[in-house]
Design an enzyme around this catalytic site. Structure first.
Site, mmCIF file in Angstrom:
data_model
loop_
_atom_site.group_PDB
_atom_site.id
_atom_site.type_symbol
_atom_site.label_atom_id
_atom_site.label_comp_id
_atom_site.label_asym_id
_atom_site.label_seq_id
_atom_site.Cartn_x
_atom_site.Cartn_y
_atom_site.Cartn_z
ATOM 1 C CE1 TYR A 25 18.011 0.406 -28.225
ATOM 2 C CE2 TYR A 25 19.953 1.422 -27.230
ATOM 3 C CZ TYR A 25 19.345 0.768 -28.293
ATOM 4 O OH TYR A 25 20.070 0.472 -29.402
ATOM 5 C CB CYS B 23 31.797 1.525 -22.967
ATOM 6 S SG CYS B 23 32.183 2.925 -24.002
ATOM 7 C CG ASN C 225 29.829 2.168 -19.187
ATOM 8 O OD1 ASN C 225 28.939 1.626 -18.546
ATOM 9 N ND2 ASN C 225 29.560 2.899 -20.241
ATOM 10 N N GLY C 226 31.137 5.372 -19.530
ATOM 11 C CA GLY C 226 30.576 6.643 -19.101
ATOM 12 C C GLY C 226 31.120 7.745 -19.977
ATOM 13 N N GLY D 158 28.521 -2.030 -26.832
ATOM 14 C CA GLY D 158 29.474 -1.349 -27.703
ATOM 15 C C GLY D 158 29.994 -2.291 -28.757
HETATM 16 P P1 5GP Z 1 14.065 6.674 -34.503
HETATM 17 O O1 5GP Z 1 12.646 6.353 -34.866
HETATM 18 O O2 5GP Z 1 14.136 7.746 -33.527
HETATM 19 O O3 5GP Z 1 14.879 6.961 -35.737
HETATM 20 O O4 5GP Z 1 14.728 5.378 -33.867
HETATM 21 C C1 5GP Z 1 14.166 4.791 -32.745
HETATM 22 C C2 5GP Z 1 14.858 3.481 -32.502
HETATM 23 O O5 5GP Z 1 16.193 3.703 -32.107
HETATM 24 C C3 5GP Z 1 14.201 2.656 -31.401
HETATM 25 O O6 5GP Z 1 13.913 1.390 -31.933
HETATM 26 C C4 5GP Z 1 15.247 2.533 -30.323
HETATM 27 O O7 5GP Z 1 15.293 1.200 -29.827
HETATM 28 C C5 5GP Z 1 16.521 2.859 -31.012
HETATM 29 N N1 5GP Z 1 17.474 3.549 -30.112
HETATM 30 C C6 5GP Z 1 17.233 4.326 -29.053
HETATM 31 N N2 5GP Z 1 18.370 4.761 -28.492
HETATM 32 C C7 5GP Z 1 19.367 4.209 -29.203
HETATM 33 C C8 5GP Z 1 20.786 4.248 -29.098
HETATM 34 O O8 5GP Z 1 21.378 4.873 -28.210
HETATM 35 N N3 5GP Z 1 21.485 3.528 -30.026
HETATM 36 C C9 5GP Z 1 20.855 2.813 -31.014
HETATM 37 N N4 5GP Z 1 21.593 2.126 -31.892
HETATM 38 N N5 5GP Z 1 19.534 2.764 -31.125
HETATM 39 C C10 5GP Z 1 18.797 3.446 -30.241
HETATM 40 MG MG MG Z 2 14.957 -0.481 -31.194
#
Ligand code: 5GP
Ligand code: MG
Ligand code: SF4
Length: 455
Positions: free
Chosen positions: A241, A1, A101-102, A27
């Protein structure tokens, strides 16, 4: 968040709207703003994106010089309007609002104790527990009650609270999520990330310290240390990320710089002969730049992302179906055709997206070879502190060797950043939580023991 707060500005709600706009990446489920004119709290919140929820008319309902706002990304509780924050309550000492947030851990026992005691929960969000603990405190003045309440919960919390007259910020003793203090002329601002300060022209002063409670009122700024010192455990995944690259988090460290350095380290650890380096946009861009610089292989945009894909996209029932990842990403054939391609992404979670991306680059893009490079170590443990990762069973790296993952995603080669490499790049890495990569969870809790037993 994402959270944002401001004290001492006649346009508090408008600036909070802008702050939330800058924090939208943290978020996208819902957002809200609570304001105060010194006598009364006003609240507007809804499901959706910040720009969809707030307009001039809605912002007019939020008068005053104090405000807090929240962007929701659910980890605990469902995606319903009740769970959108700030949460507000009225009790014996007046009104209070909270933005969190958390993620709190071991809430079941606390929640049932409160319920036995007569509390009625309006939401399924963990954050409401803190409000009940404040409201039900037997005695004490307001700051004491708040401090006592947060001392009863465990987990990750970067909190903003407000009453009619004050803005209060609290950070858990581990400092898991970021939270920064800034200044805009005579006004104080607090935000999850400093990119929110940039948008409104505020200056970044410092972080709210882990275990600190900061009270901002007409009397100025008061800092209280309300927790015993704990080993710091900043979330390393914010660098990898979650946070925006233009933010400075965890004591003035630039996210973009770290991401690029992770890419450089990745190139040193996992070199490959190739023609081009491409990122999986947007999250893979800085690491891919670092990889390209370090390896000397030219950087290209080989995948283009559609930035307008929201939750509202409806896949037509008839005609073309199964768009999958094509809705979001499309390969640039001109760039990829016949090339040996290094593809850089920040993480592999389930592996399903990566598999589709590799296939797309090869089949639609016409690449000769696809070498996947990941700028973090294998994700082997779920997060319990506010990042929405799936269960351990769904994390492909928790049960598969790198070679098995390579086969699954059909890449010609696959290389991850090592844990040692990650630690080398992160300044003061001993102050970081890296549990999703090393399963060393800084805050123990019951439900984890249960999930361990499931293995
Ligand atoms: P996977 O190949 O595991 O299906 O997806 C990897 C992708 O998911 C990567 O591009 C990464 O940036 C993204 N990703 C990693 N952590 C998260 C997250 O917490 N939320 C979202 N929406 N994407 C994530
Ligand atoms: Mg990604
Ligand atoms: Fe961050 Fe991972 Fe720790 Fe969660 S488990 S707080 S995502 S480093």
């Amino acid at each position: 968040c994402g959270v944002f707060g401001i004290f001492g500005h006649p346009e508090a709600a408008n600036l909070t709207y802008l702050g939330l706009y800058a924090l939208q990446h943290r978020g996208q489920e819902g957002a809200g703003i609570c304001s105060s004119d010194g006598t009364k709290l006003y609240l507007e919140k809804s499901l959706g994106l910040v720009a969809e929820i707030f307009n001039e008319k809605v912002l007019k309902n939020l008068p005053g010089h104090i405000a807090i706002g929240h962007n929701r990304y659910s980890t605990t509780g469902s995606s319903t309007i009740e769970n959108v924050q700030p949460l507000m309550a009225t009790y014996s000492l007046g009104s209070i609002a909270i933005a969190h947030n958390g993620n709190l851990v071991d809430i079941d026992r606390l929640k049932s104790r409160l319920e036995k005691d007569g509390a009625i929960f309006q939401t399924t969000s963990d954050s409401e527990i803190i409000l009940h603990l404040i409201a039900r405190a037997k005695d004490g003045e307001v700051h004491e009650r708040i401090a006592n309440a947060v001392r009863q919960v465990r987990g990750a919390f970067s909190l903003l609270l407000m009453n009619e007259k004050e803005l209060i910020a609290i950070r858990d003793p581990y400092g898991i999520r970021p939270l920064s203090l800034g200044q805009l002329r005579d006004a104080y601002v607090i935000a999850s990330e400093t990119c929110a300060f940039d948008l409104i022209g505020a200056t970044y002063i410092r972080d709210i310290e882990p275990g600190e409670m900061l009270i901002i009122s007409e009397d100025g700024v008061k800092s209280l240390k309300i927790f015993n010192s704990a080993p710091k455990a900043h979330c390393v995944f914010e660098f990898i990320y979650f946070a925006r690259p233009d933010s400075y988090i965890f004591d003035h460290v630039c996210v973009n710089t770290i991401r690029k350095e992770l890419g450089r380290q990745l190139a040193r650890e996992n070199p490959v002969r190739a023609d081009i380096v491409i990122p999986v946009p947007d999250s893979g861009v800085p690491a891919a730049l670092g990889y390209a610089e370090e390896s000397g292989i030219p950087f290209e945009f080989g995948l283009i992302r559609n930035h307008y894909v929201g939750r509202t996209f409806i896949e037509p029932k008839q005609s073309i179906r199964h768009f999958g990842v094509k809705i979001k990403l499309n390969p640039v054939r001109e760039v990829l055709q016949g090339k040996k391609v290094v593809v850089v992404d920040d993480s592999i979670v389930r592996g399903t997206t990566s598999k589709k991306i590799v296939k797309m680059i090869r089949e639609l893009g016409g690449a000769k070879e696809v070498h996947m490079r990941i700028s973090s170590p294998p994700t082997v443990g779920p997060c319990f502190y506010g990042i929405d990762t799936p269960t351990r069973q769904e994390l492909i790296a928790s049960s598969h060797k790198i070679e098995e993952i390579r086969k699954y995603i059909t890449a010609d080669s696959l290389g991850y950043l090592s844990l040692e490499g990650l630690k080398k790049i992160i300044p003061n890495s001993e102050l970081y939580c890296m549990a999703c990569f090393n399963c060393k969870y800084p805050i123990e809790f019951e439900s984890r023991k249960v999930s361990q037993m499931e293995l």
